[in-house]
Design an enzyme around this catalytic site. Structure first.
Site, PDB file in Angstrom:
ATOM      1  N   HIS A   1      35.032  52.265  37.865  1.00 24.04           N
ATOM      2  CA  HIS A   1      35.046  51.739  36.500  1.00 24.04           C
ATOM      3  C   HIS A   1      35.967  52.577  35.637  1.00 24.04           C
ATOM      4  CE1 HIS A   1      30.930  51.064  38.115  1.00 24.04           C
ATOM      5  NE2 HIS A   1      31.233  49.835  37.801  1.00 24.04           N
TER       6      HIS A   1
ATOM      7  N   LYS B   1      39.165  38.482  49.950  1.00 25.18           N
ATOM      8  CA  LYS B   1      40.629  38.579  50.074  1.00 25.18           C
ATOM      9  C   LYS B   1      41.002  39.354  51.342  1.00 25.18           C
ATOM     10  CE  LYS B   1      41.420  38.380  45.104  1.00 25.18           C
ATOM     11  NZ  LYS B   1      41.563  39.217  43.903  1.00 25.18           N
TER      12      LYS B   1
END
Ligand code: PLP
Length: 505
Positions: free
Chosen positions: A106, A62
């Site tokens: 995370h 991206k």
């Protein structure tokens, strides 16, 4: 200047479900080197790793504005842990054009990644970028490399186990596994079922944990006690080298968790460790009394196990018995005394645990003072010709024009030099062709390149072995060491991080 920004988030359990349905999905996403890291992790850590790599590669595609597809394949992007265990991008389509900053985090079942692409110019003036630009560059696209043989390492571990009959083997992998390549050696040693690892510094130890090693990790050098938090967090085993250091550790310990430690006894090495019986007794008592500390090991280091004269060795052994025999130690303590030379040439001072480096790598710890035929060298250094030419008589080669041909000669150039750890003083040494013929190194060895005299016109791409065995011919670390007036340890650890390491069978 920032030129691209990509963010991506993935649900970890969803990625895991895909793998359950399609196991080869892992090899679609991960490069072989990433796959090796993945294989080495377990359970949750493995799942997080895969989802993290999936997510960061999406984020990267991206950032460059294309998405995953013809401009950026999964396999074009490689992210590996650096020595501190942080992920760094080591391969990607825009390499060389932009600086890439990445982050993977995370939370619960989510992994989130972001990638920022930045032109180099800003970084050169922006000192706050130093933590990113500090990374050593590994030249993966340069035809000069180190090969590490997994079967040789495994053979050597087995040979030392048989020779000594000891219960446990601690594989010493300090200094990038003696220059052999930490990732590669750890993978090979784990397959040989070693019982623990030994490193020099806390950063090396953390790297191993982040890499997924869950065996005991002994830090052989002194760890500054201010890093007690990290010792506890990563469950590393520091060496207690004095009562003062132990007190400092206790002051810095987080108050709830446990930490294993090992005591270093100085019986005559004169480097680190406790020398006095009274101090040793107090240290054992303090560790035993402290609820958060446990005594995992006690060891010493021999200074002369690689020499013919065993007088000093015997003296150290005697000092050990005097200092240690009367201590009250837990029954499951690891006694570790033997380095490679001790395992090869002495009656074992303990049948409990050995700490072995050199012999595992298959080089002779004594250089050429004492002999052994039990070991197979694990390391090869190779490079392939990048330039070949025929020159007339009277042509000079390399800096200083110290070499001049006296007839027509074929000259080849190898893309490796003293900055790779192939020392400048090795001028006049030789490499080996695949058929065992020697090619002499002529002229000065430059920082990144050197020249060899070829027997005939050979194609660019021809591989020359600078360390290693070709048929009956071999060039060993010991040979280079004796030429350089040093020991094989120094030759191996001088091999620069910028050389890629390949694990071979
Ligand atoms: C480096 C080291 C070893 C390993 O020595 P080798 O000769 O390579 O086997 C063992 N113990 C300590 C304390 C070390 O520093």
């Amino acid at each position: 200047m920032i030129v691209g920004h990509g963010i991506d988030a993935q649900v970890i359990s969803r990625v895991v479900n895909v793998v359950q349905r399609r196991p080869n999905f892992v090899d679609v996403i991960l490069t072989p080197a990433e796959r090796a890291v993945y294989n080495n992790r377990k359970g949750k850590h493995q799942q997080e790793f895969l989802a993290g790599r999936f997510s960061i590669k999406e984020a990267y595609s991206k950032a460059i504005g294309t998405g995953i597809g013809s401009q950026a394949h999964w396999q074009d992007i490689e992210v590996l842990p650096n020595e501190a265990g942080q992920p760094i991008m080591v391969k990607h389509p825009k390499q060389g054009e932009f600086n890439v900053h990445i982050s993977i985090s995370h939370t619960g079942d989510m992994v989130q990644s972001s990638v920022i692409l930045e032109t180099y110019k800003t970084t050169l003036t922006g000192f706050n970028q130093l933590d990113v630009t500090d990374q050593a560059v590994v030249s993966t696209r340069r035809p000069a490399w180190v090969e590490v043989s997994a079967s040789a390492i495994q053979h050597n571990i087995t040979a030392i186990r048989h020779l000594t009959g000891v219960k446990r083997f601690i594989a010493i992998v300090k200094a990038n596994a003696y220059g052999h390549g930490l990732t590669q050696v750890v993978l090979a040693a784990q397959q040989a079922n070693v019982d623990g690892f030994g490193v020099a510094t806390i950063d090396e130890a953390i790297w191993l944990r982040e890499f997924g090693v869950d065996l005991p990790i002994f830090i052989l050098g002194v760890t500054p006690a201010v890093y007690a938090d990290d010792l506890v967090k990563y469950q590393l085993i520091p060496v207690v080298t004095s009562e003062a250091w132990l007190d400092e550790l206790i002051d810095n310990m987080p108050k709830t968790q446990q930490l294993p430690v090992s005591i270093g006894v100085d019986t005559g090495m004169g480097r680190i460790g406790i020398r006095q019986e009274d101090e040793l007794v107090r240290v054992v008592d303090k560790i035993t009394a402290h609820k958060q500390l446990s005594l995992k090991g006690i060891g010493m280091h021999f200074a002369t196990a690689d020499e013919k004269d065993t007088t000093y060795y015997q003296q150290q052994l005697q000092n050990w018995h005097q200092l240690v025999d009367n201590l009250q130690l837990p029954s499951d303590v690891w006694y570790h005394m033997a380095n490679s030379a001790t395992t090869l040439w002495h009656e074992q001072p303990t049948l409990d645990t050995v700490r072995v480096g050199a012999a595992m790598y298959g080089f002779n710890p004594s250089g050429d003072v004492l002999a052994t035929d039990k070991l197979i060298p694990a390391l090869s250094l190779k490079a392939s010709l990048v330039h070949v030419k025929e020159v007339a008589a009277g042509t000079s080669v390399s800096y200083g024009a110290t070499y001049t041909t006296d007839q027509t000669e074929w000259i080849g150039t190898l893309p490796i030099g003293y900055a790779d750890g192939y020392a400048r003083q090795l001028q006049g040494m030789y490499g080996l062709l695949a058929d065992g013929r020697r090619v002499e190194i002529i002229g000065r060895i430059a920082m990144d390149q050197l020249m060899v005299r070829l027997p005939e016109a050979l194609p660019v791409g021809t591989v020359v072995t600078l360390i290693g065995q070709v048929g009956q011919e071999k060039i060993t670390l010991e040979m280079l060491a004796s030429r350089l007036g040093t020991i094989p340890y120094e030759v191996a650890t001088s091999l620069a991080p910028r050389l890629p390491r390949k694990l071979v069978k």
